[in-house]
Structures are given as structure tokens and as C-alpha cells.
Design a protein around this motif. Structure first.
Motif, mmCIF file in Angstrom:
data_model
loop_
_atom_site.group_PDB
_atom_site.id
_atom_site.type_symbol
_atom_site.label_atom_id
_atom_site.label_comp_id
_atom_site.label_asym_id
_atom_site.label_seq_id
_atom_site.Cartn_x
_atom_site.Cartn_y
_atom_site.Cartn_z
ATOM 1 N N LYS A 125 0.829 -1.204 0.000
ATOM 2 C CA LYS A 125 0.000 0.000 0.000
ATOM 3 C C LYS A 125 0.867 1.259 0.000
ATOM 4 O O LYS A 125 0.568 2.239 -0.705
ATOM 5 N N LYS A 175 3.156 1.259 -3.570
ATOM 6 C CA LYS A 175 2.601 0.769 -4.834
ATOM 7 C C LYS A 175 2.915 1.652 -6.038
ATOM 8 O O LYS A 175 3.155 1.150 -7.132
ATOM 9 N N GLN A 215 -3.666 -10.877 -3.922
ATOM 10 C CA GLN A 215 -3.958 -9.549 -3.379
ATOM 11 C C GLN A 215 -2.875 -8.549 -3.752
ATOM 12 O O GLN A 215 -3.159 -7.385 -4.068
ATOM 13 N N THR A 237 -3.661 -5.201 -5.984
ATOM 14 C CA THR A 237 -3.327 -3.842 -5.544
ATOM 15 C C THR A 237 -2.486 -3.131 -6.590
ATOM 16 O O THR A 237 -2.715 -1.951 -6.904
#
Length: 260
Positions: free
Chosen positions: A185, A188, A222, A226
């Protein structure tokens, strides 16, 4: 999920370069990561040697996804620092000549306090390398793992003029007890390469362990979901330095199935 641009670490095979490229091609791989401290040496590679290397790649329909340039010390260590910086720049220049945009290295220890002189020195080096990358067209990619993703993001965001990319390595984060979810997160927008490794925490032994892809706690679906949100289309490098051929094949198959 879009099809992944899979590549393998050639140095994982422990073979002479030409034979290792043969194995990669036989696996159906179209991209490879070369080790610029073993298979090739940027500062001593002649124009003739470069043409020969390109010929070896072209004959096997292979491209270079990234160069790995793991220095003995990080950019936080003042010993022989200028020589290390110049060697990194030579690797970045070679990466561009080979059609790759990333040179992967661990940047070194990131101090907790931003007013630490070591933090400021590391920031200055990365700023220099970031500006050089913009000039030559190939960027340093800081490999995750030694510190939390949030700490790395905070450091890299200090410089608005230079650009240092990130080589996202979930296995190293897990082994060093950092959150993969929080790291992806935080980083990214800077992630240009994924070093696809996996890991688990061995609570009995009190340490983290590297394991084959798909057998650890890295949530690859996941992670790529993302990254897809920010338009990631970079290479996904399969393999660690000590991966077996069977492990490489398993990793390629596992990740290939994700992108189907």
C-alpha cells in the motif's frame, strides 16, 4: 488479472550463462534477470562483449527484465561509497543498453530518525542516483525487506526531482517480520519490479524462513490486485539466489496460473 510478465533469476540456476539462458528458454520464459556482479560486469564489459550478450539473448528470444547489482555494503556505509555509487551508475547505464529499466539493489540501513546524519547521507546518495536514472533511462530499484515498507516510502518520497523505483520482495519482508500488506500500500506507485519470493514465520525457531512460492504467507493474488489498480505492468522475477530448478518451475507455474 492481466497476464504477468514473468522472468527468472538466472543466477538461481548456478550454471554458466549460455547454459542458463538455454534452460530459461526451454521453460518458456521470455525474460530474465541477469546478475551484474557475476554473469556480467558493467565496468569491464566491452562493446564486443555487449554485442555477444545481446546475440545470446536474441537467439533464444529472451529479453532482460532487470539487472541485479547487489553491493557488499549499502549506500548508508561511507566506506568506499563513491566507488559503489559509480559502479551502480555503470550498472544502470548497462541496463539501459540491454533494454531494461531496473537495477535491483538493497540500499542499506534506513535509520528511524530523519535527523540522523546517516539518514541525510543516504537521502543524498539516493537523490544522486535517482537523477542519474532519469538521465540514462534506467532506474535504481530499492529491494524491500530490510525495513518496513512505510519507512522506505518515507525516505524515497523525500526527493521530488530524482526517482528511485522499488523492487517489491514479499518473501524478504515476511522473513524480516514486516507487513507485506502495508508495504504494498505504501510503495505501490513506486513498484516497478516484483521479486516473487515467499516466506513464513517459524514461531518455534523465532525466525522467518524462505519457502517456495505459494507455500508461504504472501498473498500474491492480493498483491497483484493492488498493483493492478496503479497500472503495474513491470516484470515479475521468480527465484532466490538458492532456488532449485524445480522450485523455479513451480513458481513460474503458480504465478502463470494467477494471470490466466
Amino acid at each position: 488479472m492481466a497476464e504477468l510478465n514473468l522472468a527468472i533469476r538466472i543466477d538461481s540456476l548456478g550454471l554458466p550463462l549460455k547454459r542458463a539462458l538455454d534452460v530459461a528458454a526451454q521453460m518458456g520464459i521470455r525474460s530474465v534477470e541477469l546478475n551484474a556482479r557475476r554473469e556480467i560486469h558493467p565496468e569491464s564489459l566491452t562493446d564486443t562483449g555487449l554485442r555477444h550478450l545481446k546475440k545470446l539473448l536474441d537467439e533464444r528470444n529472451l529479453s532482460v527484465a532487470s539487472l541485479r547489482f547487489q553491493t557488499r555494503r549499502g549506500y548508508d556505509n561511507p566506506q568506499d561509497l563513491q566507488r559503489r555509487i559509480e559502479a551502480t551508475k555503470a550498472a544502470m547505464k548497462l541496463a539501459y543498453k540491454l533494454g531494461s529499466a531496473a537495477v535491483i539493489n538493497s540500499i542499506g540501513f534506513v535509520p528511524d530518525e530523519e535527523n540522523d546524519p546517516r539518514y541525510e547521507a543516504l537521502e543524498a546518495v539516493l537523490s544522486d542516483l535517482g537523477r542519474y536514472g532519469a538521465k540514462v533511462g534506467a532506474f535504481l530499484a530499492a529491494e524491500t525487506g530490510a525495513e518496513a515498507g512505510e519507512s522506505l516510502a518515507r525516505l524515497l518520497d523525500k526527493d521530488e526531482d530524482g526517482f528511485v523505483a522499488v523492487a517489491f520482495n514479499p518473501g524478504r519482508l515476511i522473513v524480516n517480520r514486516h507487513s507485506v500488506t502495508e508495504a504494498v500500500k505504501a510503495l505501490k506507485d513506486r513498484i516497478h519490479v516484483v521479486c516473487a519470493t515467499d516466506g513464513v514465520l517459524d514461531l518455534a525457531a523465532g525466525r522467518g524462513l524462505h519457502v517456495p512460492i505459494g507455500e508461504g504467507t504472501a498473498d500474491f493474488p492480493q498483491i497483484f490486485a493492488t498493483l493492478e489498480d496503479v497500472g503495474f505492468r513491470g516484470p515479475c522475477i521468480v527465484g532466490r539466489e538458492d532456488s532449485s530448478l524445480a522450485e523455479l518451475q513451480q513458481g513460474v507455474q503458480y504465478l502463470g496460473n494467477l494471470g490466466m
